[in-house]
Design a protein around this motif. Structure first.
Motif, PDB file in Angstrom:
ATOM      1  N   TYR A 108       0.963  -1.367  -0.275  1.00 12.37           N
ATOM      2  CA  TYR A 108      -0.398   0.281  -0.366  1.00 12.37           C
ATOM      3  C   TYR A 108       0.778   1.317  -0.039  1.00 12.37           C
ATOM      4  N   GLU A 109       2.339   0.890   0.636  1.00 14.80           N
ATOM      5  CA  GLU A 109       2.812   2.196   0.473  1.00 14.80           C
ATOM      6  C   GLU A 109       3.027   2.528  -0.579  1.00 14.80           C
ATOM      7  N   LEU A 110       3.470   1.439  -1.093  1.00 11.83           N
ATOM      8  CA  LEU A 110       4.255   1.755  -2.750  1.00 11.83           C
ATOM      9  C   LEU A 110       3.565   1.778  -3.629  1.00 11.83           C
ATOM     10  N   ARG A 111       1.958   1.073  -3.563  1.00 10.07           N
ATOM     11  CA  ARG A 111       0.642   1.865  -4.708  1.00 10.07           C
ATOM     12  C   ARG A 111       0.471   3.392  -4.475  1.00 10.07           C
ATOM     13  N   GLU A 112       0.495   4.161  -2.824  1.00  8.20           N
ATOM     14  CA  GLU A 112       0.490   5.231  -2.789  1.00  8.20           C
ATOM     15  C   GLU A 112       1.604   6.110  -3.930  1.00  8.20           C
ATOM     16  N   ALA A 113       2.271   5.635  -3.724  1.00 12.29           N
ATOM     17  CA  ALA A 113       3.389   6.818  -4.188  1.00 12.29           C
ATOM     18  C   ALA A 113       3.426   6.762  -5.420  1.00 12.29           C
ATOM     19  N   LEU A 114       3.264   5.181  -6.019  1.00 13.58           N
ATOM     20  CA  LEU A 114       2.691   5.515  -7.593  1.00 13.58           C
ATOM     21  C   LEU A 114       2.080   6.232  -7.814  1.00 13.58           C
ATOM     22  N   GLU A 115       0.671   5.983  -7.180  1.00 14.24           N
ATOM     23  CA  GLU A 115      -0.429   6.670  -7.952  1.00 14.24           C
ATOM     24  C   GLU A 115      -0.850   8.136  -8.034  1.00 14.24           C
ATOM     25  N   VAL A 116       0.429   8.822  -6.847  1.00 17.23           N
ATOM     26  CA  VAL A 116       0.100   9.842  -6.221  1.00 17.23           C
ATOM     27  C   VAL A 116       1.548  10.378  -7.612  1.00 17.23           C
ATOM     28  N   PHE A 117       2.057  10.045  -7.906  1.00 13.98           N
ATOM     29  CA  PHE A 117       3.172  10.283  -9.161  1.00 13.98           C
ATOM     30  C   PHE A 117       2.745  10.290 -10.368  1.00 13.98           C
ATOM     31  N   ALA A 118       1.996   9.408 -10.915  1.00 12.85           N
ATOM     32  CA  ALA A 118       1.011   9.245 -11.459  1.00 12.85           C
ATOM     33  C   ALA A 118       0.206  10.685 -11.995  1.00 12.85           C
ATOM     34  N   LEU A 119      -0.767  10.438 -10.674  1.00 10.44           N
ATOM     35  CA  LEU A 119      -1.876  12.158 -11.126  1.00 10.44           C
ATOM     36  C   LEU A 119      -0.404  13.374 -10.877  1.00 10.44           C
ATOM     37  N   ARG A 120       0.069  13.319 -10.118  1.00  8.45           N
ATOM     38  CA  ARG A 120       1.383  14.832 -10.447  1.00  8.45           C
ATOM     39  C   ARG A 120       1.473  15.187 -12.114  1.00  8.45           C
ATOM     40  N   LYS A 121       2.352  13.536 -12.198  1.00  8.05           N
ATOM     41  CA  LYS A 121       2.378  13.797 -14.366  1.00  8.05           C
ATOM     42  C   LYS A 121       1.216  13.998 -15.005  1.00  8.05           C
ATOM     43  N   VAL A 122      -0.060  13.693 -14.877  1.00 10.18           N
ATOM     44  CA  VAL A 122      -1.293  13.613 -15.574  1.00 10.18           C
ATOM     45  C   VAL A 122      -1.428  15.581 -15.686  1.00 10.18           C
ATOM     46  N   PHE A 123      -0.935  15.871 -14.233  1.00 10.91           N
ATOM     47  CA  PHE A 123      -1.284  17.519 -14.003  1.00 10.91           C
ATOM     48  C   PHE A 123      -0.746  18.613 -14.818  1.00 10.91           C
ATOM     49  N   GLU A 124       0.818  17.916 -15.148  1.00 11.94           N
ATOM     50  CA  GLU A 124       2.105  18.191 -15.919  1.00 11.94           C
ATOM     51  C   GLU A 124       2.410  18.316 -17.126  1.00 11.94           C
ATOM     52  N   THR A 125       1.639  17.652 -17.971  1.00 13.28           N
ATOM     53  CA  THR A 125       1.681  17.421 -19.002  1.00 13.28           C
ATOM     54  C   THR A 125       0.304  16.868 -20.094  1.00 13.28           C
ATOM     55  N   THR A 126      -0.541  17.028 -19.119  1.00 12.88           N
ATOM     56  CA  THR A 126      -2.061  17.052 -19.823  1.00 12.88           C
ATOM     57  C   THR A 126      -3.244  17.940 -19.814  1.00 12.88           C
ATOM     58  N   GLU A 127      -3.673  18.669 -20.631  1.00  9.10           N
ATOM     59  CA  GLU A 127      -4.714  19.869 -19.910  1.00  9.10           C
ATOM     60  C   GLU A 127      -5.554  19.339 -19.931  1.00  9.10           C
TER      61      GLU A 127
END
Length: 242
Positions: free
Chosen positions: A99-118
């Motif tokens: 679950y710790e790894l899941r949280e880290a990866l999902e948050v990383f993916a979410l940040r990438k979405v906001f950084e790269t996708t309008e």
């Protein structure tokens, strides 16, 4: 390659099960056994007998043995000396780390979405959550978990990083495959659905901070419920919780 064993009946042959109709035999056997674990036909703690699986899948013991070795190497089953293979059960330490790894990866993916996708496909995301809503009422606990997995993987795919998605899929599979569902309270489903809605609304508003906070809270709530469930299982005979 070992071919499927055919048993003659009145001059004809019984065909292999549908799950073995295409692909290499070793891969088919591996997928068939893994799917039985995923669907809870083989429950955590169940002993896996070579002969029984070979008879059910209408193949020799060799591809079954190789499939079990692969599942063992991937952590889905365990081997106990002089007792054989058993469907693995998740423990508190492994669950917490996943679950710790899941949280880290999902948050990383979410940040990438906001950084790269309008813009992103909100209707598709809402549709995934709609499928989860249906699963709460009409499907069993494990099927609901699989539908929840699909929702979260759908969000992660928006980041465009296939390795992150593959790793998350493996995490979900390990948690779902290796946990017992006996005694698991059904209240988590409606709660998770509401949390999904809050996350979708924050995404639609392009609110990165709120989206991340909601996602973290959602994952930690899921871990809290699993932690409670693991403690219940540790204190009771799982067969008494059916």
């Amino acid at each position: 390659m070992t071919s499927a064993t055919k048993v003659p009946v009145e001059g004809a042959a019984i065909s292999a099960p549908e799950e073995l109709k295409s692909g290499s035999l070793n891969t088919k056997i591996y997928n068939a056994i893994k799917q039985r674990i995923l669907s809870n036909r083989l429950r955590p703690g169940t002993k896996l007998v070579h002969e029984q699986l070979a008879n059910e899948l209408r193949v020799s013991r060799t591809p079954v043995r190789e499939a079990l070795e692969r599942l063992y190497s991937e952590g889905y089953i365990v081997h106990i000396l002089r007792r054989g293979f058993f469907v693995a059960e998740i423990d508190e330490t492994e669950a917490r780390e996943l679950y710790e790894l899941r949280e880290a990866l999902e948050v990383f993916a979410l940040r990438k979405v906001f950084e790269t996708t309008e813009t992103w496909p909100m209707e598709h995301i809402r549709a995934l959550n709609g499928q989860y809503r249906v699963a709460i009422d009409s499907l069993g606990t494990r099927d609901r978990m699989l539908t929840d997995r699909d929702f979260h993987l759908g969000l992660a795919r928006l980041a465009g990083n296939g390795r992150v998605v593959d790793t998350l899929a493996s995490i979900f599979d390990r948690v779902i495959l290796k946990r017992r569902v006996e005694g698991y309270l059904p209240t988590r489903g409606p709660e998770a659905y509401k949390e999904h809605i809050a996350l979708i609304e924050a995404l639609a508003d392009h609110d990165a901070a709120s989206s991340e906070a909601i996602l973290r809270g959602h994952i930690r709530s899921a871990w809290g419920r699993l932690h409670e469930h693991l403690q219940v299982l540790a204190d009771h005979d799982p067969d008494d919780l059916d």
